[in-house]
Scaffold this motif. Structure first.
Motif, mmCIF file in Angstrom:
data_model
loop_
_atom_site.group_PDB
_atom_site.id
_atom_site.type_symbol
_atom_site.label_atom_id
_atom_site.label_comp_id
_atom_site.label_asym_id
_atom_site.label_seq_id
_atom_site.Cartn_x
_atom_site.Cartn_y
_atom_site.Cartn_z
ATOM 1 N N HIS A 98 0.829 -1.200 0.000
ATOM 2 C CA HIS A 98 0.000 0.000 0.000
ATOM 3 C C HIS A 98 0.865 1.251 0.000
ATOM 4 C CE1 HIS A 98 -3.346 -2.598 0.947
ATOM 5 N NE2 HIS A 98 -2.627 -3.118 1.935
ATOM 6 N N TYR A 139 5.307 -6.334 -8.426
ATOM 7 C CA TYR A 139 4.644 -5.030 -8.310
ATOM 8 C C TYR A 139 5.307 -4.020 -9.228
ATOM 9 C CZ TYR A 139 1.316 -5.299 -4.404
ATOM 10 O OH TYR A 139 0.222 -5.558 -3.617
ATOM 11 N N ARG A 140 4.521 -3.054 -9.656
ATOM 12 C CA ARG A 140 5.090 -1.930 -10.408
ATOM 13 C C ARG A 140 4.807 -0.630 -9.642
ATOM 14 N NH1 ARG A 140 2.341 -2.105 -14.872
ATOM 15 N NH2 ARG A 140 3.827 -3.488 -15.894
ATOM 16 N N TYR A 172 6.525 6.687 -9.679
ATOM 17 C CA TYR A 172 6.478 7.921 -8.886
ATOM 18 C C TYR A 172 7.100 9.055 -9.673
ATOM 19 C CZ TYR A 172 11.480 7.836 -7.840
ATOM 20 O OH TYR A 172 12.845 7.890 -7.943
ATOM 21 N N LEU A 220 2.518 7.705 -7.938
ATOM 22 C CA LEU A 220 1.374 7.771 -8.847
ATOM 23 C C LEU A 220 0.666 6.436 -8.918
ATOM 24 C CD1 LEU A 220 3.136 9.787 -11.678
ATOM 25 C CD2 LEU A 220 1.597 10.671 -9.935
ATOM 26 N N SER A 221 1.418 5.375 -8.727
ATOM 27 C CA SER A 221 0.792 4.062 -8.811
ATOM 28 C C SER A 221 1.699 3.019 -8.172
ATOM 29 C CB SER A 221 0.505 3.768 -10.294
ATOM 30 O OG SER A 221 0.693 2.432 -10.603
ATOM 31 N N PHE A 222 1.102 2.076 -7.460
ATOM 32 C CA PHE A 222 1.846 0.975 -6.833
ATOM 33 C C PHE A 222 0.902 -0.209 -6.811
ATOM 34 C CE2 PHE A 222 3.536 -1.009 -2.741
ATOM 35 C CZ PHE A 222 4.607 -1.609 -3.382
ATOM 36 N N THR A 223 1.036 -1.066 -7.814
ATOM 37 C CA THR A 223 0.044 -2.127 -8.003
ATOM 38 C C THR A 223 0.722 -3.423 -8.421
ATOM 39 O OG1 THR A 223 -0.197 -1.285 -10.244
ATOM 40 C CG2 THR A 223 -1.914 -0.665 -8.674
ATOM 41 N N THR A 243 1.359 -6.562 -10.782
ATOM 42 C CA THR A 243 1.317 -6.614 -12.244
ATOM 43 C C THR A 243 1.663 -8.027 -12.699
ATOM 44 O OG1 THR A 243 2.220 -5.683 -14.268
ATOM 45 C CG2 THR A 243 3.710 -5.778 -12.389
ATOM 46 N N THR A 254 0.019 11.505 -15.250
ATOM 47 C CA THR A 254 -0.457 10.359 -14.472
ATOM 48 C C THR A 254 0.560 9.230 -14.603
ATOM 49 O OG1 THR A 254 -1.569 9.356 -16.339
ATOM 50 C CG2 THR A 254 -2.839 10.961 -15.065
ATOM 51 N N GLY A 255 0.361 8.195 -13.795
ATOM 52 C CA GLY A 255 1.247 7.042 -13.875
ATOM 53 C C GLY A 255 1.231 6.447 -15.279
ATOM 54 N N GLY A 256 0.047 6.392 -15.875
ATOM 55 C CA GLY A 256 -0.099 5.829 -17.220
ATOM 56 C C GLY A 256 0.681 6.640 -18.250
#
Lengths: 624, 158
Positions: free
Chosen positions: A282, B17-18, B21, B93-96, B98, B137-139
């Protein structure tokens, strides 16, 4: 770092001891048997409050006394194995793990350099309890191939190398491995004792912002992991000599001795904790509020310092968090004033300093007064009239709002018993009163029974914040009250959080639309839209809608046009004492016909005749 | 506000994870060349050992970085990078999780204002604009980096 130390050993008897050692006696005492009073000398050496060892040219131990065995934590059985001094040095009890190699290296260097003569040095150390200590090392050549090394560990915490193997734990925070509060207090006291007028020390008290929700939503394991990451980030921003401890929960403290400017550290540390953390998959954004206090300051104890740091921290939190504040004496004065205020507030009920004022509520359609809202007033003999905006939040904080709320209930119901039948009395209930719902329920019942008014005449106004905690519990209490016939109104509607979900979660009898929307009428385009929407919503859900804070005829006409069923505000009447209510009602009916509501009629008296002294009106339970 | 607590079960530390930032560059202009080289050298070294791949974008307004690898290693790596004083205003921006890496063979790709690649010349050639990292954005960043790296590959191959 390294300081010279006073000669640690002056006892000639002890220095002559090696004769025995060279004879191959490793057990203390035996080597002295050929000398007068040798037994006494042996006992002295063994019990000397200094750690004494003898080594050979390979640094192997030939002898050690009791104190040395304790200092290095080496069992006495090992003596026969002649361990190397270097292998036992890192084991010095109580030394922070990161410093063990440093002390070993230091001692070995000193000993090696001292082979040819006497050498004294002291090494400053940080103990695992975080306290700074100093270890004096003196190497004395005694005979070819034998040296005596005297360790003066007097400034190391005695607890740190006492017999108890886990003695260090009492000083450590088990989660982060940092020192704990006890440890901090100890070091602070030492620092304060040693401080001179030239000392420039500082305490930084840190509190994480928004930590509790992280614990609640991500679980305690993530919360704990976050605390560890926080402690590591903090440690990296500090010098080795700065003390960092976790006081408990999400509270940390830093002690800086003659270090960087506290402001610079506070800024740096604040910046680091504001950066995102990644915890168990998270992204976590927190931050820290920091209170800073500088010392030494005249006549200031360690307790004072901690209290002052706490006041500065409180100020930082109030300033919007993610910031730091330096303690100023004014903060202490404010805190004293605040305590005095709290004392006065606690006594006010017993001293009869509270009173109620009543503000009329008018039904738009029938143009009749339907009831009055009871508003709490406090008149203090010295402070004068204290605004409810000031005292109610404090009463809620210190808890006396519960007793105060019960008094309001009794008083308001008694007053209503004197009014023409059918007129309602509205009483505000604080969110704090819901914490003990049985007590609230009993207070309501008692007020009704004592006054004899019908439950249907009592209306309880609650704010959205009542739902913030234990929503199910609050709802249950409301259902119980409503089942008795008591009416429930949602107060200050539109200012809180998820208003709509709460509106449908309970069958409120009335929605009171916050005065900010009425004040915006005619000035803000969306105020009308909001008012219409709430009225329509209320109508759809079978609830009446009261517009609060109606001050002008124009506003009254607009809220009526927007569908509000009732209005309240200065236009109808200012809050008045109970004794004036009957007069108000008579005069209202005779003179104050609300002609502004009649088609085409905008005439009539400019202002209602009744005015109270208080310029502001804030009911109990409201904070703004 | 309903304060119901939703306990989310943490994913396995080994899950891929990817992280994306962006941050603001705090390196004084005169030291940029040297510092960027030093960042790349240490990143390549550390990340090769840790099975972390990714790409670094450097523009006039700051850094953007993609890091891919086992969750715990990415978290540890970011703990080191995020606290670096050479940048500030760090925003994830994103931490998800993958399925696959976007930058499998790149330990760390430097897409700077070099002769070969310049994000701003990307815009000029009609590709998606990235005028300001602070609004990306992260994208956006992921797509731009993928494109830039392809070009650099081609450039190296040519």
């Amino acid at each position: 770092m390294f300081e010279h130390q006073e000669a640690a050993v002056r006892d000639d008897t002890a220095v002559r001891a090696p004769d025995g050692l060279m004879n191959g006696n490793k057990v203390p005492g035996r080597g002295f048997s050929d000398r007068p009073k040798a037994g006494l000398a042996t006992a002295m050496l063994a019990r000397l409050p200094l750690a004494v060892v003898a080594i050979d040219a390979d640094l192997r131990l030939l002898y050690w006394n009791e104190r040395a065995a304790r200092l290095f934590g080496v069992p006495s059985l090992m003596v026969a194995e002649h361990p190397s001094l270097q292998t036992i040095l890192p084991g010095i009890a109580g030394i922070a793990p990161a410093q063990q190699n440093r002390i070993a290296e230091f001692c070995a260097t000193r000993v090696a350099a001292a082979r040819e003569g006497t050498n004294e040095q002291a090494c400053r150390l940080r103990l695992s309890c975080g306290r700074a200590g100093r270890l004096g090392v003196q190497t004395i050549a005694m005979a070819p191939g034998a040296w005596m090394v005297v360790f003066d560990d007097g400034s190391l915490a005695p607890e740190a190398h006492s017999a108890a193997p886990n003695a260090g734990d009492a000083w450590l925070d088990s989660l982060t491995g940092l020192g704990n509060r006890r440890h901090f207090n100890r070091v602070l006291q030492d620092t304060l004792d040693d401080a001179s007028s030239e000392s420039r020390h500082a305490i930084l008290l840190l509190d994480l912002d928004r930590f509790a929700p992280i614990n609640d939503t991500l679980g305690h394991s993530a919360g704990d992991a976050l605390l560890c990451l926080v402690s590591q980030r903090l440690r990296r921003e500090l010098r080795d000599d700065d003390l960092l401890v976790r006081l408990g929960g999400d509270e940390f403290a830093i002690l800086i001795q003659n270090g960087d400017s506290a402001a610079a550290v506070a800024t740096r540390v604040g910046d680091m904790l504001s950066r995102p953390f990644l915890v168990e998959g998270h992204v976590v954004n927190i931050g820290a509020s920091i209170g800073v206090v500088l010392f030494p300051a005249p006549d200031t104890t360690a307790d004072d310092l901690m209290r002052h740091a706490d006041l500065a921290l409180y100020d930082a939190k109030n300033a919007g968090r993610r910031t730091w504040r330096l303690f100023e004496p004014a903060m202490a004065a404010e805190a004293r004033e605040r305590r005095a205020f709290e004392t006065d507030l606690r006594k006010a009920l017993a001293l009869g300093e509270f009173s109620l004022a009543y503000q009329a509520q008018l039904n738009v359609r029938t143009q009749t007064v339907t009831g009055f809202e009871a508003l709490l007033r406090w008149f203090h003999p010295i402070r004068g009239s204290v605004s409810p905006v000031t005292f109610i939040p404090i009463a809620e904080e210190i808890g006396c709002i519960v007793a105060l709320g019960e008094w309001v209930l009794r008083e308001a119901c008694q007053a209503a018993a004197q009014w023409p039948n059918g007129l309602a009395v509205a009483v505000n209930v604080s969110p704090r009163q819901f914490e003990d719902s049985d007590r609230l329920f009993a207070a309501v019942q008692s007020a009704l029974q004592t006054s004899g008014i019908a439950p249907t005449r009592l209306e309880l106004e609650i704010t959205e914040s009542s739902f913030l905690a234990r929503e199910a519990h609050v709802l249950e209490t409301l259902h119980r009250l409503r089942a008795c016939g008591i009416r429930i109104a949602m107060d200050d509607f539109g200012t809180g959080y998820s208003s709509l979900s709460q509106l449908v979660s309970f069958p409120f009898d009335k929605i009171k639309i916050d005065r900010s929307f009425i004040a915006g009428l005619g000035r803000k385009a969306d105020a009308t839209a909001v008012l219409r929407a709430i009225s329509a919503l209320g109508s759809g859900l079978g609830m009446t809608t009261t517009a609060e804070g109606v001050e002008t005829k124009e506003q009254a006409a607009m809220v009526a046009a927007d569908g509000c069923t009732d209005i309240q505000g200065y236009l109808i009447g200012r809050p008045i004492p109970a004794s004036q209510i009957n007069l108000f009602l008579c005069q209202y009916i005779l003179e104050n016909r609300p002609s502004w509501m009649c088609a085409g009629g905008m005439e009539g008296p400019e202002q209602p005749r009744f005015t109270a002294e208080e310029p502001t009106v804030t009911p109990i339970g409201k904070t703004a | 506000m309903r304060m119901t607590s939703i306990r989310r079960r943490p994913s396995s530390p080994a899950t891929l994870y990817r992280l994306i930032y962006r941050s603001q560059n705090d390196i004084p202009a005169i030291e940029i060349g040297r510092e960027i080289r030093s960042i790349l050298v240490s990143s390549r070294h550390n990340n090769a050992a840790n099975n972390v791949t990714g790409a670094l974008l450097f523009t006039a307004s700051g850094f953007a970085q993609v890091l891919e690898g086992p969750r715990d290693v990415v978290e540890l790596t970011f703990e080191r990078i995020g606290a670096d004083r050479r940048h500030s205003d760090v925003m994830v921006l994103s931490f998800t999780p993958t399925e696959r890496r976007c930058f499998p063979q790149w330990w760390m790709a430097f897409c700077g204002q070099t002769a070969s690649v310049d994000p701003f010349s990307e815009q000029n050639s009609g590709n998606p604009p990235l005028t300001n990292l602070h609004t990306a954005t992260g994208g956006d960043i992921l797509r731009l980096l993928e494109k830039l790296i392809q070009r650099e590959d081609e450039w190296i191959a040519a």
